[in-house]
Each structure stands twice: as C-alpha cells, then as structure tokens.
Design a protein around this motif. Structure first.
Motif, PDB file in Angstrom:
ATOM      1  N   CYS A  14       0.855  -1.204   0.000  1.00 19.89           N
ATOM      2  CA  CYS A  14       0.000   0.000   0.000  1.00 19.89           C
ATOM      3  C   CYS A  14       0.887   1.249   0.000  1.00 19.89           C
ATOM      4  N   ASP A  15       0.923   1.977   1.105  1.00 21.12           N
ATOM      5  CA  ASP A  15       1.702   3.221   1.095  1.00 21.12           C
ATOM      6  C   ASP A  15       2.863   3.218   2.083  1.00 21.12           C
ATOM      7  N   GLU A  16       3.312   2.031   2.488  1.00 15.61           N
ATOM      8  CA  GLU A  16       4.532   1.943   3.297  1.00 15.61           C
ATOM      9  C   GLU A  16       5.555   1.116   2.525  1.00 15.61           C
ATOM     10  N   THR A  17       6.768   1.658   2.378  1.00 19.81           N
ATOM     11  CA  THR A  17       7.852   0.861   1.811  1.00 19.81           C
ATOM     12  C   THR A  17       8.608   0.326   3.011  1.00 19.81           C
ATOM     13  N   LEU A  34       9.237   3.203   5.624  1.00 21.97           N
ATOM     14  CA  LEU A  34       9.131   4.565   5.103  1.00 21.97           C
ATOM     15  C   LEU A  34       7.683   4.785   4.686  1.00 21.97           C
ATOM     16  N   THR A  35       6.986   5.629   5.426  1.00 20.10           N
ATOM     17  CA  THR A  35       5.569   5.832   5.095  1.00 20.10           C
ATOM     18  C   THR A  35       5.383   7.018   4.157  1.00 20.10           C
ATOM     19  N   GLN A  36       4.395   6.876   3.267  1.00 16.96           N
ATOM     20  CA  GLN A  36       4.086   7.950   2.321  1.00 16.96           C
ATOM     21  C   GLN A  36       2.859   8.731   2.776  1.00 16.96           C
ATOM     22  N   MET A  37       2.448   8.466   4.008  1.00 20.45           N
ATOM     23  CA  MET A  37       1.186   8.995   4.529  1.00 20.45           C
ATOM     24  C   MET A  37       0.998  10.495   4.293  1.00 20.45           C
ATOM     25  N   GLU A  57      11.139   4.898  -6.032  1.00 19.40           N
ATOM     26  CA  GLU A  57      12.175   5.868  -5.644  1.00 19.40           C
ATOM     27  C   GLU A  57      12.872   5.478  -4.337  1.00 19.40           C
ATOM     28  N   ASN A  58      12.106   4.864  -3.420  1.00 17.60           N
ATOM     29  CA  ASN A  58      12.616   4.683  -2.051  1.00 17.60           C
ATOM     30  C   ASN A  58      13.157   3.301  -1.724  1.00 17.60           C
ATOM     31  N   ILE A  59      12.869   2.330  -2.569  1.00 12.76           N
ATOM     32  CA  ILE A  59      13.120   0.951  -2.149  1.00 12.76           C
ATOM     33  C   ILE A  59      14.613   0.644  -1.898  1.00 12.76           C
ATOM     34  N   THR A  60      15.486   1.231  -2.693  1.00 15.20           N
ATOM     35  CA  THR A  60      16.916   0.967  -2.511  1.00 15.20           C
ATOM     36  C   THR A  60      17.395   1.548  -1.179  1.00 15.20           C
ATOM     37  N   MET A  61      16.879   2.738  -0.882  1.00 18.74           N
ATOM     38  CA  MET A  61      17.240   3.403   0.371  1.00 18.74           C
ATOM     39  C   MET A  61      16.755   2.577   1.576  1.00 18.74           C
ATOM     40  N   VAL A  62      15.549   2.035   1.453  1.00 18.43           N
ATOM     41  CA  VAL A  62      14.980   1.228   2.537  1.00 18.43           C
ATOM     42  C   VAL A  62      15.792  -0.059   2.715  1.00 18.43           C
TER      43      VAL A  62
END
Ligand code: KG4
Ligand code: ZN
Length: 344
Positions: A14-17, A34-37, A57-62
């Motif tokens: 959903c909106d959390e990576t 990492l939430t996109q809330m 965009e965020n998955i590598t960072m996570v």
C-alpha cells in the motif's frame, strides 16, 4: 552448524515501503519503514500511481537502511520474502520485482507471502501463538474472523459482506473533515467526545458475518441532514458514537465465536488493531472469558515487513518457495487461499 534462519522480507502493498530481517520468524534484527502517509494526506487517500512511483524511488534506500540496522548483507540471509498479494497492484509489483532481483543475484530462495497472513503473524513477533486460536483481522482491506487450527490450517468463520472496518473509519473521518488516515484521527477525536448519538446496530444477528455499510451511511446521512438544516454537529461525540458502535459489533461477534467454539486463544491483527478503544474492549472480553489475548505491539499493527518475515518462516520450513514467474495479485479469495495452505 548454522541453525538460525534469517529472512529478508519486503512489504510494499500500500503506502509503506518496508523491509526487515527476521531471525527464526520471531526476532526482528533490523527493520525500516518509510511511510508515504503525508503525501497521500494531501489527496484524502492513497493515490495508487503516486504510491508505486514513491516505492520505486525509495526501495533501494529502505534496503540499505535495513541492512545497516541489521549489520548484515543480503548474502548473509537464507531467503527473500515478499508480499505478493493482496494490495495495490503497482505497489506490490515494486516489491515483487525487487525480491526477484535479490533472489536471483544472491541465489536465495524466494517466498511469496499473503499480506493478511502477515498481519496475523505480527503476533508471533511478541509471543508464541498457540492453537487452536480465533483471530480477528481488522484492516483497510479486511474484516475476517478466522479459526486457526495451526499456523497454516485456517478456517474462515466470517467476513464483511460489504465495507471493511478500516475503510469505514476512513470514510467517516472524511465526512467529519478529518485528514487521512482516518482511523487514528477518529480515535483521537473520539477521546474528547461521548457516545451520545444513537446509531443503528451494524448487523443485529448471530452469524459470523460483518456489515458496516449501514453504519457508515447512517453517519454520512446524519451529517448531511444536520448540515442541510443548518445545525452544527458535535464532531467529537459523533466520532465517539461511531467508534463505539463499530467496536461493539466486532466484540459482539467475537463473543459469539468464543461461546460457540470454547477456544482459549484470541489474536487481534491488522491496522485497526492499533485502536486503543478496540484493544481495551477486546482485552475486557478476554478477561471475562479467561481467554489468552494476543495483540501486536503498535509498530507491528500497521503495515510493516517484520510481520511478512514472521509469516514467511513456516513457509521456509516447508520449503514453499516461489518461482521467478511470481506475480503480484491485487485481490484474493481468502477461503480459496486458506484451503490451498491446508494442503501444503
Ligand atoms: O493494516 P493496514 O495498515 O493496511 C491494510 O492492510 O489495509 O490498515 C490500515 C487501516 C486504515 O483504514 C486506517 O485508518 C486503520 O487501519 N487504522 C485505524 C487506526 N490505525 C490505523 N483505525 C482505527 N483506529 C486506529 N488507531
Ligand atoms: Zn495491512
């Protein structure tokens, strides 16, 4: 000899990576969420296209953050687990593709995890679940009451026939002018109010089914009618009255199931299980019936990858690995899925 099993789990439904490394299905060695809330709050709900773009965009960072927290590298883990269903298709795909790449590059088995099972297994991170158990899954996508004979032998007793409980919290929040995500904001406002509005009983029967659309419409109609008459609404009281009616119905159905089955273990799971009023009411019911009550820690109630790592562990032990043809699936039939699991 190495006995411990480390699973790198990925959750993007959903909106959390989120990613986590979980040891033996129990111990969270490192987790990143990492939430996109805040982004979606601008639109009053999750915008699927934005969600999948942000996951990309965020998955590598996570991943880097998770590995750093766990002080491990991908080559140290025993398997890669990923939520592949149900959820937003574009969001799920980001996680599934990432899992496939890691699995291929590092030559680690791939495990496909059902998101709802993840919510149930969030409880395993706290205490050992014992069976038979009753579990109530309350989230944005689900309201299911299930009987667990073992970790993966599950019978669905009843589900919602219309809206999920989380969806109704979110819709009622919107009509009260509260921002997304609605559930926590309703809870906050309800604390300042009293149960003074008379709302219809959600489903006045003895079955295990749930129905919340009548309650939702009653709140929406009440707000619209009062607005048309130029009357002001006591928002905190209405939030409290709604929350009480919704939670009362969940408690009533669980009580029927406890009486009919005589089961001594109860598991509360899913995003709505973060609701303090619900937790308190269920705790009271379990105390009255001398039933052992399991509820996840707050950080494991809403979407996170640790719960996916916990749910993947029994599948790892059964060598239930997925192939590279694994695909994301937005919806699923919980009854059909449970019968597949039973035959593993
Ligand atoms: O499990 P979850 O994070 O995502 C899904 O798998 O659906 O659940 C999200 C839902 C949302 O509807 C949100 O409003 C609700 O859980 N929620 C709450 C609370 N915290 C989250 N509902 C009521 N009270 C809360 N404190
Ligand atoms: Zn969820």
């Amino acid at each position: 000899m190495k006995n411990d099993i480390y699973i790198l789990a990925i959750e993007t439904s959903c909106d959390e990576t989120s990613m986590a490394i979980v040891k033996n299905g129990k111990e969270v060695v490192g987790m990143s969420v990492l939430t996109q809330m805040d982004t979606h709050a601008n639109f009053g709900g999750v915008v699927p296209e934005i969600a999948s773009r942000m996951h990309t965009e965020n998955i590598t960072m996570v991943l880097e953050d998770t590995l750093q927290k766990a002080k491990m590298s991908v080559s140290d883990v025993d398997a890669i687990a990923v939520t592949s269903f149900p959820g937003l298709l574009g969001s799920l795909l980001v996680g599934v593709e990432c899992a496939k790449v890691l699995s291929m590059v590092y030559q680690k088995p791939l495990i496909s995890v059902n998101h709802t099972m993840g919510h149930i297994f969030a409880n395993q991170l706290e205490n050992d679940m014992t069976y038979p158990a009753l579990a109530l899954i309350v989230s944005g996508g689900h309201t299911d009451l299930v009987k667990m004979n073992s970790a993966y032998d599950i019978e669905v007793l009843g589900s919602t026939i219309d809206d999920s409980i989380g969806e109704v919290f979110d819709k009622v929040a919107r009509v009260l002018g509260l921002s997304y995500p609605g559930g926590p904001n309703i809870e906050k406002l309800a604390r300042e109010g009293e149960n003074t509005y008379s709302l219809p009983k959600a489903m006045n029967d003895q079955s295990y089914q749930f129905s919340f659309s009548g309650l939702k419409s009653a709140v929406i109609n009440l707000v619209h009618n009062e607005e048309q008459r130029g009357n002001s609404i006591r928002k905190a009281d209405l939030a409290c009255s709604f929350q009480t009616a919704a939670v009362d119905e969940l408690v009533r159905k669980v009580k029927i199931a406890l009486e009919n089955t005589g089961i001594q273990e109860f598991i509360l799971a899913g995003g709505v299980s973060a609701n303090q009023y619900l937790r308190g009411q269920m705790e009271q019911l379990m105390a009255d019936y001398h039933v052992h009550f399991h509820v996840p820690a707050f950080k494991y109630c809403t979407d996170n990858a640790a719960m996916i790592g916990a749910a993947a562990y029994p599948l790892y032990l059964k060598k239930q690995f997925a192939g590279y043809d694994l695909n994301a699936q937005s919806s699923f039939d919980i009854k059909a899925y449970m019968s597949i699991l039973k035959n593993l």
